[in-house]
Design a protein around this motif. Structure first.
Motif, PDB file in Angstrom:
ATOM      1  N   GLU A  59       0.836  -1.196  -0.025  1.00 29.49           N
ATOM      2  CA  GLU A  59       0.052   0.107   0.132  1.00 29.49           C
ATOM      3  C   GLU A  59       0.908   1.432   0.008  1.00 29.49           C
ATOM      4  OE1 GLU A  59      -3.286   2.192   2.677  1.00 29.49           O
ATOM      5  OE2 GLU A  59      -2.514   0.028   3.342  1.00 29.49           O
ATOM      6  N   THR A  60       0.504   2.212  -0.655  1.00 33.09           N
ATOM      7  CA  THR A  60       1.397   3.626  -0.728  1.00 33.09           C
ATOM      8  C   THR A  60       0.245   4.663  -0.336  1.00 33.09           C
ATOM      9  OG1 THR A  60       2.547   2.814  -2.580  1.00 33.09           O
ATOM     10  CG2 THR A  60       2.436   5.044  -2.050  1.00 33.09           C
ATOM     11  N   ARG A  61       0.758   5.251   0.587  1.00 32.57           N
ATOM     12  CA  ARG A  61       0.006   6.709   1.077  1.00 32.57           C
ATOM     13  C   ARG A  61       0.838   7.874   0.696  1.00 32.57           C
ATOM     14  NH1 ARG A  61      -4.467   7.601   4.140  1.00 32.57           N
ATOM     15  NH2 ARG A  61      -4.493   9.392   5.447  1.00 32.57           N
ATOM     16  N   VAL A  62       0.175   8.523   0.068  1.00 32.65           N
ATOM     17  CA  VAL A  62       0.834   9.993  -0.264  1.00 32.65           C
ATOM     18  C   VAL A  62       0.200  10.965   0.374  1.00 32.65           C
ATOM     19  CG1 VAL A  62       1.004  11.594  -2.207  1.00 32.65           C
ATOM     20  CG2 VAL A  62       1.279   9.195  -2.859  1.00 32.65           C
ATOM     21  N   ILE A  63       0.935  11.539   1.080  1.00 33.00           N
ATOM     22  CA  ILE A  63       0.585  12.745   2.205  1.00 33.00           C
ATOM     23  C   ILE A  63       0.901  14.143   1.518  1.00 33.00           C
ATOM     24  CG2 ILE A  63       0.754  13.942   4.358  1.00 33.00           C
ATOM     25  CD1 ILE A  63      -0.274  10.946   4.364  1.00 33.00           C
ATOM     26  N   VAL A  64       0.045  14.843   1.067  1.00 32.45           N
ATOM     27  CA  VAL A  64       0.005  15.949   0.299  1.00 32.45           C
ATOM     28  C   VAL A  64       0.020  17.123   1.272  1.00 32.45           C
ATOM     29  CG1 VAL A  64      -1.022  17.595  -1.430  1.00 32.45           C
ATOM     30  CG2 VAL A  64      -1.265  15.240  -1.638  1.00 32.45           C
ATOM     31  N   LEU A  65       1.363  17.783   1.371  1.00 32.08           N
ATOM     32  CA  LEU A  65       1.484  18.805   2.477  1.00 32.08           C
ATOM     33  C   LEU A  65       0.904  20.157   1.991  1.00 32.08           C
ATOM     34  CD1 LEU A  65       5.022  17.893   3.346  1.00 32.08           C
ATOM     35  CD2 LEU A  65       3.238  17.309   4.728  1.00 32.08           C
ATOM     36  N   PRO A  66       0.528  20.927   3.181  1.00 30.97           N
ATOM     37  CA  PRO A  66      -0.101  22.116   2.696  1.00 30.97           C
ATOM     38  C   PRO A  66       0.584  22.927   1.558  1.00 30.97           C
ATOM     39  CG  PRO A  66       0.076  21.798   5.055  1.00 30.97           C
ATOM     40  CD  PRO A  66       0.885  20.832   4.583  1.00 30.97           C
ATOM     41  N   GLY A  89      -4.645  15.081   1.921  1.00 34.54           N
ATOM     42  CA  GLY A  89      -4.124  15.952   2.669  1.00 34.54           C
ATOM     43  C   GLY A  89      -4.313  15.653   4.065  1.00 34.54           C
ATOM     44  N   THR A  90      -3.716  16.477   5.094  1.00 38.29           N
ATOM     45  CA  THR A  90      -3.990  16.099   6.423  1.00 38.29           C
ATOM     46  C   THR A  90      -4.814  17.048   7.107  1.00 38.29           C
ATOM     47  OG1 THR A  90      -2.277  17.497   6.942  1.00 38.29           O
ATOM     48  CG2 THR A  90      -1.739  15.169   6.625  1.00 38.29           C
ATOM     49  N   ALA A  91      -5.316  18.157   6.557  1.00 40.86           N
ATOM     50  CA  ALA A  91      -6.037  19.072   7.391  1.00 40.86           C
ATOM     51  C   ALA A  91      -7.736  18.548   7.598  1.00 40.86           C
ATOM     52  CB  ALA A  91      -6.149  20.466   6.697  1.00 40.86           C
ATOM     53  N   SER A  92      -8.393  18.934   8.341  1.00 38.27           N
ATOM     54  CA  SER A  92      -9.639  18.742   8.553  1.00 38.27           C
ATOM     55  C   SER A  92     -10.426  19.759   8.319  1.00 38.27           C
ATOM     56  CB  SER A  92     -10.052  18.368   9.984  1.00 38.27           C
ATOM     57  OG  SER A  92      -9.775  19.337  10.727  1.00 38.27           O
ATOM     58  N   ASP A  93     -10.104  20.995   8.091  1.00 37.27           N
ATOM     59  CA  ASP A  93     -10.734  22.227   7.648  1.00 37.27           C
ATOM     60  C   ASP A  93     -10.562  22.291   6.247  1.00 37.27           C
ATOM     61  OD1 ASP A  93     -11.760  24.855   7.345  1.00 37.27           O
ATOM     62  OD2 ASP A  93     -10.353  25.756   8.663  1.00 37.27           O
ATOM     63  N   PRO A  94     -11.498  22.440   5.597  1.00 38.80           N
ATOM     64  CA  PRO A  94     -11.510  22.731   3.973  1.00 38.80           C
ATOM     65  C   PRO A  94     -10.586  23.835   3.538  1.00 38.80           C
ATOM     66  CG  PRO A  94     -13.758  21.758   4.417  1.00 38.80           C
ATOM     67  CD  PRO A  94     -12.999  22.178   5.925  1.00 38.80           C
ATOM     68  N   ALA A  95     -10.921  24.862   4.302  1.00 38.92           N
ATOM     69  CA  ALA A  95      -9.916  26.087   4.326  1.00 38.92           C
ATOM     70  C   ALA A  95      -8.583  25.986   4.040  1.00 38.92           C
ATOM     71  CB  ALA A  95     -10.394  27.229   5.084  1.00 38.92           C
ATOM     72  N   ALA A  96      -8.078  24.827   4.936  1.00 41.67           N
ATOM     73  CA  ALA A  96      -6.692  24.614   4.725  1.00 41.67           C
ATOM     74  C   ALA A  96      -6.334  23.396   3.972  1.00 41.67           C
ATOM     75  CB  ALA A  96      -6.386  24.089   6.371  1.00 41.67           C
ATOM     76  N   PHE A  97      -6.946  22.942   3.155  1.00 39.65           N
ATOM     77  CA  PHE A  97      -6.817  21.948   2.217  1.00 39.65           C
ATOM     78  C   PHE A  97      -5.739  22.216   1.151  1.00 39.65           C
ATOM     79  CE2 PHE A  97     -11.243  19.257   2.274  1.00 39.65           C
ATOM     80  CZ  PHE A  97     -10.763  19.096   3.208  1.00 39.65           C
ATOM     81  N   PRO A  98      -4.571  21.520   0.888  1.00 39.81           N
ATOM     82  CA  PRO A  98      -3.721  21.726  -0.147  1.00 39.81           C
ATOM     83  C   PRO A  98      -4.633  21.977  -1.494  1.00 39.81           C
ATOM     84  CG  PRO A  98      -3.153  19.531   0.789  1.00 39.81           C
ATOM     85  CD  PRO A  98      -4.449  20.173   1.518  1.00 39.81           C
ATOM     86  N   ALA A  99      -4.195  22.664  -2.262  1.00 41.19           N
ATOM     87  CA  ALA A  99      -4.838  22.983  -3.692  1.00 41.19           C
ATOM     88  C   ALA A  99      -4.034  22.553  -4.760  1.00 41.19           C
ATOM     89  CB  ALA A  99      -5.162  24.346  -3.531  1.00 41.19           C
ATOM     90  N   PHE A 100      -4.600  22.087  -5.822  1.00 43.20           N
ATOM     91  CA  PHE A 100      -4.031  21.577  -6.952  1.00 43.20           C
ATOM     92  C   PHE A 100      -4.713  22.636  -7.960  1.00 43.20           C
ATOM     93  CE2 PHE A 100      -2.945  17.930  -4.926  1.00 43.20           C
ATOM     94  CZ  PHE A 100      -1.549  17.609  -5.236  1.00 43.20           C
TER      95      PHE A 100
END
Length: 328
Positions: A59-66, A89-100
């Motif tokens: 299993e591969t888990r890709v953690i997307v940092l802010p 991503g790791t944030a629970s608040d959508p305002a802090a989600f990493p953005a593509f």
């Protein structure tokens, strides 16, 4: 004897799948090892390439940092992915989600898998904006047995999805499923799902299920500012559950639509072998806001039996609604 039996029991226990974690950061480097937050990769494509090289069962888990990731897109070949893949991503608040952030063209994530097995793919806690299509899961539209199955898309923000004027082929979906079975779309905020110019906008859908994309679970999502049907089901994509969603600012478009493109009655159909109705779609507990009653759940298409479709599908209810109602 007891020791021998205990040793045999240990041998028979299932082996836990190995797991690897990779990190992604806007300041990363694709030549780094990617295995710590201090040595992250720069692109999702590089992380997926490494996941596709992993041993079977890993299993591969890709953690997307802010941060903000510009102009990235990724193609995933289901034949090469031999273990589960989580992109999160790791944030629970959508305002802090990493953005593509894209440029209004192409798809952010395109999964191709027609091997009739689980994708093992989960995408969570990210913001994807300014792409023609956010996520496309593609099996073989002409072979019901050549599907992919079980992708989980949850807690995402998909905003400003659609194609701009001058694009050769207008976008049709923010999330597109083609022979993608048992897909879960949960807790996703769809905002500004629009093509330009306006006359191409009605053909763009927040979620478009087509070509045997059966068994989807579409739950707890919000559809804000859309101009084509928020959820469209087409060609034997029944058995879905559409529950506890919120529909806002529909610009005259239906909330949920089922369309059977009958090749004997219209030239719009593109599938040489013929399409079939989608039946047994459960629609329950949704908040349609100010959508008119006749635009909340809509059925389009013929009810004439066709020899290439499952027996009884022409007469079976397309939708199973609250309080035991059906449509049509």
């Amino acid at each position: 004897m007891r020791r021998l039996l205990a040793a045999m029991a240990l041998v028979l226990l299932p082996m836990a799948a190995q797991a690897a974690t990779l990190y992604l950061a806007p300041t990363g480097n694709d030549q780094a090892d990617g295995r710590t937050a201090q040595t992250p990769l720069a692109t999702l494509a590089a992380a997926v390439a490494r996941a596709q090289q992993a041993p079977a069962g890993e299993e591969t888990r890709v953690i997307v940092l802010p941060g903000v990731y510009r102009g990235q897109s990724v193609d995933i070949d289901g034949r090469r992915l031999q273990g589960r893949l989580t992109i999160a991503g790791t944030a629970s608040d959508p305002a802090a989600f990493p953005a593509f952030l894209g440029d209004g063209t192409s798809a952010w994530l395109h999964y191709r898998g027609a091997e009739g097995r689980d994708t093992g793919l989960t995408v969570q806690a990210l913001r994807v904006a300014r792409y023609a299509t956010a996520i496309s899961l593609n099996g073989n539209r002409n072979d019901p047995a050549a599907f992919n199955r079980g992708t989980v898309l949850e807690n995402l923000v998909l905003a400003q999805i659609g194609s701009d004027a001058g694009t050769a082929k207008p976008s049709t979906a923010a999330i597109r499923l083609v022979n993608a079975k048992d897909t879960v779309v949960r807790g996703v905020f769809f905002h500004t799902i629009r093509n330009t110019p306006r006359d191409t906008c009605g053909g763009l859908h927040a979620i478009y299920l087509a070509s045997h994309s059966t068994g989807a679970r579409i739950e707890g999502n919000t559809f804000q500012d859309f101009c084509g049907s928020a959820i469209k089901l087409r060609d034997d994509s029944g058995g879905a559950t559409i529950r506890a969603n919120h529909f806002r600012d529909a610009d005259g478009a239906p909330g949920i639509e089922e369309w059977f493109c009958d090749m004997d009655r219209t030239s719009e159909c593109t599938k040489a072998g013929g399409e079939c109705p989608s039946t047994g779609i459960t629609v329950t507990g949704n908040d349609f806001g100010n959508l008119p009653a006749d635009r909340r759940v809509l059925v389009r298409g013929s009810r004439v039996p066709r020899p290439w479709c499952p027996p009884g599908s022409a007469g079976a209810p397309r939708f199973l609604l609250d309080r035991g109602q059906t449509l049509p």
